[in-house]
Write a protein that holds these residues in place. Sequence first.
Motif, mmCIF file in Angstrom:
data_model
loop_
_atom_site.group_PDB
_atom_site.id
_atom_site.type_symbol
_atom_site.label_atom_id
_atom_site.label_comp_id
_atom_site.label_asym_id
_atom_site.label_seq_id
_atom_site.Cartn_x
_atom_site.Cartn_y
_atom_site.Cartn_z
ATOM 1 N N LYS A 1 0.905 -1.341 0.055
ATOM 2 C CA LYS A 1 0.080 -0.069 -0.170
ATOM 3 C C LYS A 1 0.837 1.114 -0.177
ATOM 4 O O LYS A 1 0.678 2.317 -0.710
ATOM 5 C CB LYS A 1 -0.982 0.143 1.424
ATOM 6 N N ASP A 2 1.888 1.287 0.791
ATOM 7 C CA ASP A 2 2.907 2.194 0.858
ATOM 8 C C ASP A 2 3.581 2.499 -0.441
ATOM 9 O O ASP A 2 3.545 3.504 -0.881
ATOM 10 C CB ASP A 2 3.765 2.103 1.820
ATOM 11 N N ARG B 1 3.339 5.785 -2.799
ATOM 12 C CA ARG B 1 4.584 6.710 -3.169
ATOM 13 C C ARG B 1 5.083 6.459 -4.585
ATOM 14 O O ARG B 1 6.284 6.963 -4.772
ATOM 15 C CB ARG B 1 5.611 6.503 -1.884
#
Length: 302
Positions: free
Chosen positions: A189-190, A194
């Motif tokens: 998810k991160d 990003r």
Amino acid sequence: AGTLGSAAAAKGRYFGAAVSAQYLGEAGYVSTLDREFGSVTPENEMKWDAVEATRGTFAFGPADRIVAHAQGRGMSVRGHTLVWHSQLPDWVAGLGASDLRSAMNHHITQVMQHYKGKVLAWDVVNEAFQDGGSGARRSSPFQDKLGNGFIEEAFRTARAADPAAKLCYNDYNTDGVNAKSNAVYAMVKDFKARGVPIDCVGFQSHFNSASPVPADYRANLQRFADLGVDVQITELDIEGSGSAQATAYGNVVGACLAVSRCTGITVWGVTDKYSWRSAGTPLLFDGSYTKKPAYDAVLAAL
Ligand code: XIL
């Protein structure tokens, strides 16, 4: 009757097997592989200790033989694996941080460029998380010396080395919703938030009586898919025999087909006699390459 590969292809998926170069001269092995499977994963031949046992000296012979076999028959190839704590030569563990970073990036670049255009998806990083409830990273030379950022760095290097290859994170005991899969989920998810390049998550799916197919397997695959990555079942084997094993295999195939972004399934070997779980019978063909009930269940589920 159809074959695993053609039935899966009709559903827009691949069905593959882990392959060892040492058996490519065995008629029964090769005829079963060629008839049934549409994808191959070299079982050991692309691992760091196989391709770069000595720093800077690359040896691709056995892996090249598998890739050539696959290409000659229109099979796709999963690359396994670039950065992993296991089957890692001692020289890697002996490096200091800045040398290790260079060595990791060089390794990824050299191996991916060698296979550019020939590997559909790479397991860029394998098994970087601990088992159990901590959700922590596993200790490894990469983790211990480079810190959490090593995974992101590996994926960025991989994207630059072969922009067309799909880049996967691969792990085990992440098949159901649990602390370990939650930690991988948070990382993916991160990465998506990003813009760290990641295309797919591999679920090894080594099952036995102590670690059966989780009831929330499909839901877990779906939640990863909902993050915007493909999911793949990458190393499937299920200990057991007869109808219980067949039912479990059918459930795995059903779970993948229920998730539109589940793009393929790989079983971790062609025949029980060469399984890494040498004491068991976890695959779809017995030692004589006879189809097992598990085979029939997979074909019926596809
Ligand atoms: C296994 C191979 O099947 C064996 O032949 C070898 O001795 C050890 O590795 N997770 C992985 C695979 O990602 O690379 C492992 O393969 C099985 C567990």
